[in-house]
Design a protein around this motif. Structure first.
Motif, PDB file in Angstrom:
ATOM      1  N   ARG A  18      35.277  38.578  14.598  1.00  0.00           N
ATOM      2  CA  ARG A  18      35.071  40.015  14.777  1.00  0.00           C
ATOM      3  C   ARG A  18      33.634  40.442  15.040  1.00  0.00           C
ATOM      4  NH1 ARG A  18      37.975  38.610  10.831  1.00  0.00           N
ATOM      5  NH2 ARG A  18      40.177  39.122  10.712  1.00  0.00           N
ATOM      6  N   VAL A  21      32.956  42.391  18.273  1.00  0.00           N
ATOM      7  CA  VAL A  21      33.630  43.683  18.287  1.00  0.00           C
ATOM      8  C   VAL A  21      32.913  44.658  17.366  1.00  0.00           C
ATOM      9  CG1 VAL A  21      35.791  44.890  17.798  1.00  0.00           C
ATOM     10  CG2 VAL A  21      35.836  42.624  18.845  1.00  0.00           C
ATOM     11  N   ARG A  84      42.262  50.038  24.039  1.00  0.00           N
ATOM     12  CA  ARG A  84      41.256  49.499  24.959  1.00  0.00           C
ATOM     13  C   ARG A  84      40.961  50.442  26.128  1.00  0.00           C
ATOM     14  NH1 ARG A  84      43.500  45.235  25.874  1.00  0.00           N
ATOM     15  NH2 ARG A  84      42.317  43.720  24.648  1.00  0.00           N
ATOM     16  N   VAL A 131      40.880  50.931  16.901  1.00  0.00           N
ATOM     17  CA  VAL A 131      40.430  49.541  16.977  1.00  0.00           C
ATOM     18  C   VAL A 131      40.237  48.986  15.569  1.00  0.00           C
ATOM     19  CG1 VAL A 131      38.482  48.055  17.601  1.00  0.00           C
ATOM     20  CG2 VAL A 131      39.384  49.675  19.270  1.00  0.00           C
ATOM     21  N   LEU A 135      42.455  45.819  14.075  1.00  0.00           N
ATOM     22  CA  LEU A 135      41.797  44.514  14.006  1.00  0.00           C
ATOM     23  C   LEU A 135      41.310  44.112  12.619  1.00  0.00           C
ATOM     24  CD1 LEU A 135      39.651  44.388  17.262  1.00  0.00           C
ATOM     25  CD2 LEU A 135      41.888  43.406  16.830  1.00  0.00           C
ATOM     26  N   ILE A 190      30.628  45.571  25.033  1.00  0.00           N
ATOM     27  CA  ILE A 190      31.911  45.665  24.334  1.00  0.00           C
ATOM     28  C   ILE A 190      33.074  45.416  25.284  1.00  0.00           C
ATOM     29  CG2 ILE A 190      32.315  48.168  24.621  1.00  0.00           C
ATOM     30  CD1 ILE A 190      33.256  48.155  21.665  1.00  0.00           C
ATOM     31  N   ARG A 193      33.525  41.709  25.325  1.00  0.00           N
ATOM     32  CA  ARG A 193      33.972  41.142  24.054  1.00  0.00           C
ATOM     33  C   ARG A 193      35.410  41.516  23.706  1.00  0.00           C
ATOM     34  NH1 ARG A 193      30.717  36.970  23.675  1.00  0.00           N
ATOM     35  NH2 ARG A 193      28.553  37.602  23.978  1.00  0.00           N
ATOM     36  N   LEU A 194      35.884  42.661  24.190  1.00  0.00           N
ATOM     37  CA  LEU A 194      37.257  43.058  23.886  1.00  0.00           C
ATOM     38  C   LEU A 194      38.278  42.459  24.851  1.00  0.00           C
ATOM     39  CD1 LEU A 194      37.114  46.839  22.823  1.00  0.00           C
ATOM     40  CD2 LEU A 194      37.591  44.845  21.403  1.00  0.00           C
ATOM     41  N   VAL A 197      41.380  40.401  23.622  1.00  0.00           N
ATOM     42  CA  VAL A 197      41.649  40.670  22.211  1.00  0.00           C
ATOM     43  C   VAL A 197      42.977  41.418  22.086  1.00  0.00           C
ATOM     44  CG1 VAL A 197      40.868  41.919  20.170  1.00  0.00           C
ATOM     45  CG2 VAL A 197      39.213  40.716  21.603  1.00  0.00           C
ATOM     46  N   LEU A 199      44.964  44.064  20.803  1.00  0.00           N
ATOM     47  CA  LEU A 199      44.818  45.355  20.131  1.00  0.00           C
ATOM     48  C   LEU A 199      46.158  46.010  19.862  1.00  0.00           C
ATOM     49  CD1 LEU A 199      41.742  46.800  22.076  1.00  0.00           C
ATOM     50  CD2 LEU A 199      41.793  45.762  19.810  1.00  0.00           C
TER      51      LEU A 199
END
Length: 457
Positions: A18, A21, A84, A131, A135, A190, A193-194, A197, A199
């Motif tokens: 994490r 994020v 997102r 988010v 997460l 970001i 990095r997302l 992922v 979500l």
């Protein structure tokens, strides 16, 4: 990366899964903090440069009002498709608004930029909340929001002072354009990095329900701006317009917040209501703190920013304490302590403004108000998520933010109308602080009815 429910309870917000994020989200909060503090500091300079002193309050209220639209749209999108895309769109709108405001040559152009900026700021807040909900496990929620609050520490130390120095020695425009450049960099980080992922998602978007909520949010925004613009009319016309607009806002917000919010029903409705009332009290007063110091006491914009510096620093410090000791203190005790601290700050500023005491009192005592807000703000957010499940995290997060922005927008606009009614200038600032004190006392009603969910700090 998996959803919050599948994450080991021993995990931290800075673990390998994490950390990026968390860093990206904190960076966006950091830049939003820089911008918020900068605007409050430089607005007296902007309104004078663009000959828009009559629209001073609208520059704050309008942004908060349009943020309601962004919150509704972002909440619905986050519940149905994950946060997102909502986050990405919101950040882009925030960027566009900063650029338009920074390039404005008239007050009306500046206000257009502020309205666009509000759309992005509101959507970004809700998307980030979702988010966090998706997460991070529940026992880390308080720590995440404490980290968000800690993102105000550096801005609180340098933001208002730096914004004032920029306005005094460079150009106020860089208080907006500079933040735009940094936001673009944080957004790039970001976004990378997302990618990939999980979500999560939710129920398919109910278009009819969403359309109704979007229309209602637009009505709220338009009515809130109308309250602010009523300050340009004579009081005999302005107050009736403002009163009608406030009633319209009340009815339009009913479907946008949990049932029972306006009557302070126990639990989530009181959490949402308290957020709006206490936010209105604090931000209506804070919008006029630099104005008071510059108009009444002859401060430069640089020095006027010191009051916001100490207050924001106290906010961040109190938020960190809440993250560590919030469960031990309990919801009711936190609510009462926080309201007491805000009340101390407001009374100190009011007495100083009326009696012409040393402005140092304003600079120091406004930190009490900031500390009070730092205690209660993250606690209300934690409670909101604790009262929510996966199907309504977006709606409830949106409702909390709508109450926050709607309450602030209306309070700031009414404060501006009151100042105009009593002749404008430093001699009428007393109205702002008396009005804010009344709101703090009113906030005690929902504050005693917050209840207890499965929150963990």
């Amino acid at each position: 990366m998996t959803g919050a429910g599948a994450i080991d309870a021993s995990a931290t917000i800075w673990d390998r899964q994490r950390r990026w994020v968390t860093l990206g989200a904190v960076a966006l909060i950091f830049l939003a903090a820089i911008e918020a503090l900068a605007v409050t500091t430089v607005m007296p300079v902007v309104s004078a440069a663009l000959d828009g002193e009559a629209l001073y309050a609208v520059a704050f209220a309008g942004t908060l009002a349009t943020s309601v639209i962004g919150m509704v749209a972002s909440g619905a999108a986050s519940d149905s498709r994950g946060p997102r895309a909502a986050l990405y769109v919101a950040v882009v709108l925030f960027l566009v608004g900063l650029i338009v405001s920074g390039a404005a040559v008239t007050m009306h152009q500046f206000l257009i930029g502020r309205l666009i900026q509000g759309l992005g700021a509101g959507g970004q807040t809700v998307a980030l909340y979702v988010v966090v909900a998706r997460l991070y496990p529940a026992h880390l929620h308080g720590r995440v929001f404490a980290a968000f609050a800690a993102a105000w520490v550096v801005p609180s130390m340098i933001g208002p002072f730096l914004a004032g120095a920029i306005a005094d020695y460079l150009d106020w425009r860089w208080a907006f354009l500079g933040v735009a450049v940094l936001t673009a960099a944080a957004f790039a980080m970001i976004a990378v990095r997302l990618r990939g992922v999980d979500l999560g998602g939710g129920e398919p978007l109910q278009r009819r329900v969403f359309a109704m909520r979007l229309v209602l949010s637009i009505i709220v925004a338009v009515a809130a701006v109308a309250v602010g613009l009523s300050a340009e009319a004579v009081p005999a016309i302005g107050w009736p317009i403002a009163s009608i607009a406030v009633v319209v806002i009340g009815f339009a917000m009913l479907p946008l917040v949990p049932r029972g919010t306006l009557r302070a029903a126990r639990g989530l409705p009181s959490v949402v209501l308290m957020r709006g009332v206490v936010a209105g009290a604090f931000f209506a007063a804070e919008a006029y703190i630099p104005y008071l110091l510059m108009e009444r006491f002859g401060f430069s914009a640089t020095l006027a920013g010191l009051a916001l510096t100490f207050s924001a620093f106290a906010w961040a410090g109190a938020s960190a304490l809440q993250g560590r000791y919030g469960e031990r203190l309990g919801n009711t005790r936190i609510a009462l302590i926080s309201l007491g601290l805000v009340l101390v700050g407001l009374i100190a500023v009011l007495v100083t403004a009326v009696l012409g005491l040393s402005p140092v009192i304003v600079v120091i005592c406004w930190a009490f108000a900031g500390g009070g807000m730092g205690l209660v703000y993250p606690r209300l957010t934690v409670l909101t998520l604790a009262y929510s499940d996966a199907g309504d995290q977006g709606f409830n997060s949106s409702a909390l933010s709508i109450s926050d922005s709607g309450g602030s927008a209306v309070a700031i606009a009414l404060a501006g109308l009151g100042v105009a009614t009593f002749g404008g200038g430093a001699g009428a600032f007393w109205f702002v602080f008396v009005f804010a004190i009344a709101l703090v006392l009113l906030a005690a009603i929902p504050g005693l009815r917050l209840g207890h969910a499965a929150e963990q700090s």
